[in-house]
Design an enzyme around this catalytic site. Structure first.
Site, PDB file in Angstrom:
ATOM      1  CD  GLU A  78      54.954   7.616  38.810  1.00  0.00           C
ATOM      2  OE1 GLU A  78      54.609   7.406  39.985  1.00  0.00           O
ATOM      3  OE2 GLU A  78      54.186   7.875  37.908  1.00  0.00           O
TER       4      GLU A  78
ATOM      5  CB  CYS B 290      57.001  12.177  32.010  1.00  0.00           C
ATOM      6  SG  CYS B 290      56.462  10.905  33.150  1.00  0.00           S
TER       7      CYS B 290
ATOM      8  CB  CYS C  26      51.843  11.073  31.932  1.00  0.00           C
ATOM      9  SG  CYS C  26      53.034  12.411  32.016  1.00  0.00           S
TER      10      CYS C  26
ATOM     11  CG  HIS D 275      54.600  16.079  29.012  1.00  0.00           C
ATOM     12  ND1 HIS D 275      54.211  17.259  29.595  1.00  0.00           N
ATOM     13  CD2 HIS D 275      54.711  15.191  30.029  1.00  0.00           C
ATOM     14  CE1 HIS D 275      54.107  17.101  30.916  1.00  0.00           C
ATOM     15  NE2 HIS D 275      54.405  15.845  31.195  1.00  0.00           N
TER      16      HIS D 275
ATOM     17  NE  ARG E  55      51.551  10.389  37.708  1.00  0.00           N
ATOM     18  CZ  ARG E  55      51.284   9.622  36.648  1.00  0.00           C
ATOM     19  NH1 ARG E  55      50.805  10.147  35.542  1.00  0.00           N
ATOM     20  NH2 ARG E  55      51.477   8.331  36.694  1.00  0.00           N
TER      21      ARG E  55
ATOM     22  CB  SER F   7      53.599  16.206  39.682  1.00  0.00           C
ATOM     23  OG  SER F   7      52.968  14.953  39.508  1.00  0.00           O
TER      24      SER F   7
ATOM     25  CB  CYS G 167      54.992  12.047  37.849  1.00  0.00           C
ATOM     26  SG  CYS G 167      56.288  11.761  36.649  1.00  0.00           S
TER      27      CYS G 167
ATOM     28  CB  CYS H  63      55.530  15.247  35.079  1.00  0.00           C
ATOM     29  SG  CYS H  63      55.027  14.173  33.735  1.00  0.00           S
TER      30      CYS H  63
HETATM   31 NI1  NFE Z   1      55.377  12.017  34.683  1.00  0.00          NI
HETATM   32 FE1  NFE Z   1      52.650  13.641  34.193  1.00  0.00          FE
HETATM   33  C1  NFE Z   1      50.961  13.051  34.297  1.00  0.00           C
HETATM   34  C2  NFE Z   1      52.200  15.163  33.365  1.00  0.00           C
HETATM   35  S1  NFE Z   1      52.753  14.522  36.076  1.00  0.00           S
HETATM   36  S2  NFE Z   1      53.417  11.662  34.875  1.00  0.00           S
HETATM   37  O1  NFE Z   1      49.943  12.534  34.361  1.00  0.00           O
HETATM   38  O2  NFE Z   1      51.964  16.066  32.790  1.00  0.00           O
HETATM   39  O3  NFE Z   1      52.295  15.626  36.822  1.00  0.00           O
END
Ligand code: NFE
Ligand code: MG
Length: 569
Positions: free
Chosen positions: A15, A63, A66, A70, A481, A504, A548, A551
């Site tokens: 990550e 990402c 997760c 997105h 997250r 994150s 992560c 992200c």
């Molecule tokens: Ni890449 Fe993500 C999650 C998002 S990270 S894992 O859960 O949005 O902050």
């Protein structure tokens, strides 16, 4: 004597690239902490001038962990902008896919990304399997993977690696560190669950693909609804979802929950995990639709750790600034007007005291200047912790009966006070409690969907994009997250501006113009490290957030910096 600087880089198992620098005093107590993303990627700019119907597909690539978050956020931001209300079947299907993601992501995090910060693998080899097998019943009604023979087999398997000096994923850890607190038998139980969780997560990945078409990066969402109607109407697909859900629930009840209870008991006197540190402000957004209107988790803000009050979120007060981030525009900007112009200033030379007490010359972050690719999000100028703990605390303090029941039961069984929730142990327990809440309540979403499909098979709302109109809209929700938001402006039928403010980023961001620390940094300051050449306490604190960096850093140089260099998944 001068302070010593300790650099942990990289600090995550996967990550993305995160670097933590801390300065400790002569008693090894952390005085200063710096959270640095050394990773730089790009997506907010790629999506500009594109067809908004593709925003979800493009943003999905932020990402692969997760992996659904997105995608959904990109699609729902466009729906919000265009004023589209997807039909109930689509909303419930999206909720089921989200539940599968949370189950998958949280279980992998605890066992495979964070577990070995709590579990000493080498100690497990010294355990008595018969004794461990009995002890497992202290924490679970129907223990999993803890029959005497099973535990013996786990020991034998790991012993082969250790004897050959080939620890594989278990190499390079601080085995025997004084802040490991489980007994050899307890370590063995958890180690068996570590291996079991590898199988469980494979099934959970399938569960995501049932309605998602594939995993990672499912493909069945579209602006206006979902495209998996054939799967929704196929009893064998629904049955497969149900079977895996039940298997996951069993694992959560009898392994994950049990292991956190066990850790709660063992670690309750270890200061590095039970001290209250951090920003103490928590923010989360409602998530996990259960039926026509009710969500499992609530929206709100808790300030200064005060659970007697929950404040509503005013979206206008969300900003991101870049005083200490490698971008040009320092000032706080609302995400609808956010900017992403890179300004990399690098590291500085520093003479510092090394681990052996001698002066060493090294590269360190520029504490007075810019030191991270992550921006600093703020709410009304304040730093906020987001994540499963925030979601559980906000729901608990809002009077959410389902969450109160789960949290109170856990506090009672573990003997931990409510205060223990505001700690590293609490953050790790919070993630488990969120998983438990999904496992206990997710079937309501499933059953509502089945009932609704009998009378209504609508999965899609049609719409039109008027090229002469300007639109703006956003998605705000909670992902594994924490709170995630995507903000879009559409003009002439294409994306004019796009910003993602990611969990994150809230947690890992550097200081702001006022020197205010974010959650990672403020959770480190004040903590004593037993041995700075083995900074396990630092690793445990940071991993408890489930960092992560892919992200958190999803911006790119419009002038064409290479996008292909950093790969995460
Ligand atoms: Ni890449 Fe993500 C999650 C998002 S990270 S894992 O859960 O949005 O902050
Ligand atoms: Mg962003």
């Amino acid at each position: 004597m001068a302070n010593k600087r300790v650099i942990v880089d990289p600090i995550t198992r996967i990550e993305g690239h995160l670097r933590i620098e801390v300065e400790v005093d002569e008693n090894n107590v952390i005085q200063k902490a710096y959270s640095t993303s050394t990773l730089w990627r790009g997506l907010e700019t790629i999506v500009k001038n594109r067809d908004p119907r593709d925003a979800g597909f493009l943003m999905q690539r932020i990402c692969g962990v997760c992996t659904y978050s997105h995608y959904r956020a990109g699609i729902e931001a466009v729906e919000d902008a265009l004023g589209i209300e997807p039909p109930l079947n689509a909303k419930l299907t999206r909720s089921l896919m989200n539940q599968a993601l949370f189950l998958h992501d949280h279980i992998i995090h605890f066992y495979h990304l964070h577990g070995l910060d709590w579990v000493d693998v080498v100690s497990a080899l010294k355990a008595d399997p018969a004794k461990a097998s009995k002890e497992a019943f202290k924490y679970a009604k129907y223990p999993i993977g803890t029959g005497e023979n099973e535990l013996k087999a786990v020991q034998d398997k790991v012993k082969i690696f250790v004897d050959k000096g080939q620890l594989g994923p278990f190499a390079n850890a601080y085995w025997g560190h004084e802040t490991y607190k489980l007994t050899p038998e307890e370590n063995l139980i958890a180690l068996s669950h570590y291996l079991k969780a590898l199988e469980i997560q494979r099934e959970l990945a399938k569960m995501m693909a049932i309605f998602g078409g594939k995993q990672p990066h499912p493909q069945s969402l579209t602006v206006g609804g979902v495209t998996c109607i054939m799967d929704l109407l196929d009893p064998s697909r629904m049955g497969e979802y149900l079977t895996i859900f039940k298997m996951a629930k069993n694992f959560v009840d009898n392994a994950y929950y049990a292991d956190i209870l066990m850790a709660g008991k063992a670690f309750k006197s270890e200061p590095s995990v039970v001290q209250k540190r951090g920003v103490m402000n928590f923010m989360s957004h409602e998530e996990m639709l259960l039926n026509r209107s009710e969500y499992l988790f609530d929206t709100g803000i808790i300030m200064n750790g005060d659970l007697s009050k929950v404040y509503p979120i005013n979206e206008d007060l969300i900003t991101e600034e870049a005083t200490h981030s490698w971008y040009k525009d320092n000032q706080p900007l609302h995400p609808y007007d956010g900017k992403t112009n890179p300004n990399y200033t690098g590291f500085v030379d520093m003479d510092t005291v090394g681990m052996d007490g001698k002066m060493v010359h090294s590269k360190a972050i520029d504490e007075n200047g810019k030191y991270s690719w992550i921006k600093s999000p703020r709410y009304d100028g304040k730093a906020m912790e987001v994540g499963p703990l925030a979601s559980v605390l906000v729901s608990y303090a809002s009077g959410n009966k389902k969450i109160q029941k789960i949290v109170n039961e856990f506090l009672e069984k573990s003997g931990l006070p409510t205060e223990a929730l505001f700690t590293t142990l609490g953050r790790t327990a919070g993630r488990m409690l969120q998983t438990k809440a999904i496992a206990e309540n997710g079937m309501e979403t499933f059953n509502t969907l089945i009932e609704n499909l009998k009378v209504d098979q609508e999965t899609y709302t049609s719409y039109k994009i008027d090229k002469d109109k300007e639109y703006k809209g956003r998605f705000i929700g909670d992902v594994p997250r924490g709170m995630l938001s995507h903000w879009i402006r559409i003009k002439n039928g294409v994306v004019e501006n796009y910003q993602a403010v990611v969990p994150s980023t809230w947690n890992a961001g550097p200081k702001d113009a006022n020197g205010l620390m974010g959650p990672y940094e403020s959770n480190l300051v004040g903590m004593k490290v037993a041995d700075i050449s083995q900074p396990l306490e630092i690793i445990r604190v940071i991993h408890s957030f489930d960092p992560c960096i892919a992200c958190a850093v999803h911006v790119m140089d419009v002038k064409g910096n290479n996008l292909g260099v950093y790969k995460v998944d």
